[in-house]
Design a protein around this motif. Structure first.
Motif, PDB file in Angstrom:
ATOM      1  N   SER A 125       0.824  -1.213   0.000  1.00 13.69           N
ATOM      2  CA  SER A 125       0.000   0.000   0.000  1.00 13.69           C
ATOM      3  C   SER A 125       0.854   1.257   0.000  1.00 13.69           C
ATOM      4  CB  SER A 125      -0.947  -0.003   1.200  1.00 13.69           C
ATOM      5  OG  SER A 125      -0.180  -0.113   2.425  1.00 13.69           O
ATOM      6  N   TYR A 175      -3.055   3.103  -5.399  1.00 11.23           N
ATOM      7  CA  TYR A 175      -3.338   1.842  -4.736  1.00 11.23           C
ATOM      8  C   TYR A 175      -4.774   1.793  -4.290  1.00 11.23           C
ATOM      9  CZ  TYR A 175      -3.132  -1.835  -1.214  1.00 11.23           C
ATOM     10  OH  TYR A 175      -3.391  -2.945  -0.471  1.00 11.23           O
ATOM     11  N   ASP A 176      -5.291   2.887  -3.816  1.00 17.16           N
ATOM     12  CA  ASP A 176      -6.661   2.894  -3.269  1.00 17.16           C
ATOM     13  C   ASP A 176      -7.693   2.552  -4.353  1.00 17.16           C
ATOM     14  OD1 ASP A 176      -5.631   3.601  -0.829  1.00 17.16           O
ATOM     15  OD2 ASP A 176      -5.859   5.769  -1.189  1.00 17.16           O
ATOM     16  N   TRP A 177      -7.436   3.047  -5.526  1.00 18.85           N
ATOM     17  CA  TRP A 177      -8.429   2.789  -6.605  1.00 18.85           C
ATOM     18  C   TRP A 177      -8.437   1.328  -6.991  1.00 18.85           C
ATOM     19  CZ3 TRP A 177      -8.572   1.029 -11.605  1.00 18.85           C
ATOM     20  CH2 TRP A 177      -9.770   1.284 -12.318  1.00 18.85           C
ATOM     21  N   ILE A 212      -7.412  -1.275  -5.097  1.00 18.96           N
ATOM     22  CA  ILE A 212      -7.861  -2.128  -4.001  1.00 18.96           C
ATOM     23  C   ILE A 212      -9.346  -1.997  -3.762  1.00 18.96           C
ATOM     24  CG2 ILE A 212      -7.554  -0.545  -2.071  1.00 18.96           C
ATOM     25  CD1 ILE A 212      -6.471  -4.256  -2.244  1.00 18.96           C
ATOM     26  N   SER A 213      -9.866  -0.826  -4.189  1.00 24.44           N
ATOM     27  CA  SER A 213     -11.321  -0.617  -3.991  1.00 24.44           C
ATOM     28  C   SER A 213     -12.163  -1.338  -5.030  1.00 24.44           C
ATOM     29  CB  SER A 213     -11.636   0.884  -4.030  1.00 24.44           C
ATOM     30  OG  SER A 213     -11.309   1.409  -5.313  1.00 24.44           O
ATOM     31  N   SER A 239      -8.816  -5.986  -7.132  1.00 22.87           N
ATOM     32  CA  SER A 239      -8.213  -6.322  -5.822  1.00 22.87           C
ATOM     33  C   SER A 239      -7.889  -7.795  -5.724  1.00 22.87           C
ATOM     34  CB  SER A 239      -9.157  -5.900  -4.708  1.00 22.87           C
ATOM     35  OG  SER A 239     -10.389  -6.622  -4.793  1.00 22.87           O
TER      36      SER A 239
END
Length: 597
Positions: free
Chosen positions: A86, A104-106, A108-109, A114
């Motif tokens: 992350s 990373y957030d996009w 993993i979301s 993911s």
């Protein structure tokens, strides 16, 4: 007009069918190539991600070399993101500024992406972003040497540009195919329908009666067989029409040469076919009832006698016969129905002129009676007066002379009758001899009129004559023609009442001269007109002699006159109406060849 023709219909059908097939094929091709380009782009991105994974395994420790190598491996239009965890994410830049940066957030979301980090499997996905109109194509693959993943993504604009180029090519190909199909369909339909157009023209020529028309045979397919059948049909039609025309001409010739009249009638009572004897009857009926003396061969309505007979035939559906008298001629009519299968479609009438037969019958019946009557009276008188002399009934010489005078006159009368019969027999046998001479017409006719002037004045009949001023001299047998004039004028005076008139005229008629004797007497009955030139004809049917009128009549004068005129190559005729008068006319050629007499 083009769309109603076979060429237009066939061309439009082929064009519509090909257009429909091209439309379905274009839709399928567009769908196929669109999916194909997406799949190919995903496969390229996945291959790029796999190569980047290998690069990461080699240059994990040297981040700068890793980024530069990754930039070289990927395409300029895509962006690569290497996720270790992350907090450790590196991204290789691209030349497009429209492609967003994803962290990373996009990844993993997203539930699908993911799974690359969590489950270690390859993922292909098309994602939508709010700030990007066309969306993103994203692929992810796990790292082989450690935890983490490589994500490669690019805009769908590249795929859409490729699809647009493919679509243009497909539409261009479809347009070219339609144009070529149009040309081919028009050529094919024209080639197929050209023999049909020729057949239509030939059929119209056949309808106009041109049976020599032939269609050229260029192929041996169904159209060629149709052309051959059409030519055979034309030959058969020509043969049958020729045969029908021959039969029609033969039937027409038979009808024209028939002595009996023939009338064909349809069910409505209209005249369809007539021959000359039938037309003679129709013209006589027209003259009798309408006073029209012109020849009317276009008579469509049936005369009343035939109409009654026709109604009887149609009603009873059987042959019928009747006999009528018209203009002094006797006609026997026999009518038979004509059938169309079992239905009466008309009738055919046969008209036989029985005048000659009736005349011969009458002649046979009257000859003995006439001769007996003509001889009985003078013989009876001879017998009676001679018996009076023998029995001394006449006492004085004057009475005996008177009886002898009567016997002498009656013997002269018998001699005159016998001589006239002999003359008539010789004339009818062709043994008459004419003494042709040039005669001055004016003094000749004046002499004849002067001979009857006294008799006319005695009976108070006005006798006149007229001569064509163009006449000077004529050639004929003066004695014989004087006998004709004498007979006609004598008859006219004897049958004209006091105060009446008799007119004698001589006129020119083309190459002949015509003499007419008109009287205003009582006339001759219509039924007697055909018999006036027969032997022993007399207008008084009772045969009772009037001393003042019929004392000299033997009934042979008109018959002798007829034979004299015919010996001059002429004709004699009579026209009469009851209570209006009578006109006797005879025509003799101006120039008579003596060798023909």
């Amino acid at each position: 007009m083009f769309w109603r023709s076979v060429v237009g219909k066939l061309w439009f059908t082929i064009l519509l069918l090909v257009s429909f097939v091209l439309f379905i094929l274009t839709v399928l091709l567009l769908e196929f190539f669109q999916n194909y380009h997406v799949i190919e782009a995903e496969r390229d991105l996945l291959q790029t991600a796999s190569r980047i994974t290998e690069v990461v395994g080699r240059y994990e420790d040297d981040r700068d070399l890793l980024l530069s190598t990754t930039s070289l491996v990927k395409s300029p239009s895509s962006r690569a993101v290497i996720v270790f965890d992350s907090d450790d994410v590196i991204a290789a830049e691209n030349e497009s500024h429209n492609l967003p940066r994803l962290g990373y957030d996009w990844f993993i979301s997203d539930a699908d992406l993911s799974s690359v980090l969590e489950q270690g499997r390859d993922v292909r996905k098309v994602a939508d972003l709010n700030n990007l109109e066309s969306g993103l194509m994203v692929v992810g693959t796990p790292l082989t040497t450690q935890d983490g993943a490589v994500f490669v993504y690019q805009s769908l604009d590249t795929v859409e540009e490729t699809s647009e180029q493919t679509t243009k090519i497909i539409f261009l190909g479809a347009g070219i195919a339609i144009i070529l199909t149009t040309i081919f369909a028009f050529f094919l339909s024209t080639r197929i329908t050209a023999p049909l157009i020729k057949m239509r023209e030939s059929a119209l020529e056949l309808a106009r009666g041109e049976f020599n028309t032939k269609i050229p045979i260029r192929t041996y397919d169904e159209i060629g067989e149709l052309a051959m059948a059409f030519n055979r049909m034309g030959r058969q039609l020509k043969f049958h029409i020729h045969a029908l025309n021959q039969e029609k001409e033969q039937l027409s010739g038979i009808l024209r040469s028939m002595a009996d009249g023939v009338i064909t009638i349809n069910r409505e009572g209209e005249v369809l076919i007539t021959n000359p004897p039938a037309k003679q009857y129709l013209n006589a009926y027209e003259f009798e009832h309408n006073g029209n003396n012109k020849l009317k061969y276009e008579v469509k309505d049936l005369p009343e006698p035939l109409k009654k007979l026709f109604d009887q035939v149609i009603t009873n559906e059987e042959e019928a016969m009747t006999e009528v008298t018209l203009q002094g001629r006797t006609w026997v009519m026999i009518m038979t129905p004509l059938y169309d299968n079992r239905k009466v479609r008309g009738a055919v009438a046969v008209l036989r002129d029985m005048t000659e037969e009736r005349r011969l019958d009458k002649l046979r019946k009257d000859f003995i009676a006439n001769v007996s009557h003509e001889l009985r009276t003078p013989i009876s008188m001879l017998q009676g007066y001679s018996e009076a002399i023998v029995d001394d009934i006449a006492e004085s010489k004057e009475e005996k002379n008177e009886l002898a005078q009567i016997i002498h006159e009656e013997s002269l009368r018998i001699g005159r009758l016998v001589n006239e019969l002999l003359d008539l027999a010789r004339m009818e046998a062709g043994h008459i001899t004419l003494h042709m001479e040039s005669v001055d017409v004016h003094p000749y006719l004046q002499k004849i009129i002067k001979k009857f002037q006294g008799v006319a004045e005695e009976q108070e009949v006005h006798l006149t004559f007229s001569i064509d001023p163009d006449f000077d001299t004529l050639t004929f047998d003066a004695d014989r023609v004087e006998q004709v004039f004498t007979n006609l004028i004598d008859n006219a005076i004897r049958h004209t009442d006091s105060g009446g008139k008799v007119h004698v005229s001589v006129e020119k008629d083309q190459d002949a001269w015509v003499a007419s004797v008109y009287d205003s007497g009582q006339g001759i009955p219509e039924e007697d007109l055909p018999f006036v030139f027969e032997r022993f004809y007399k207008g008084d049917k009772s045969r009772k002699r009037d001393e003042a009128v019929n004392k000299k009549g033997t009934g042979l004068g008109l018959s002798i006159a007829k034979n004299i005129v015919q010996a001059h190559k002429g004709t004699i005729s009579v026209h009469s109406k009851w209570e209006e008068g009578t006109t006797f006319s005879f025509k003799i050629p101006i120039k008579i060849d003596s060798h023909e007499i």
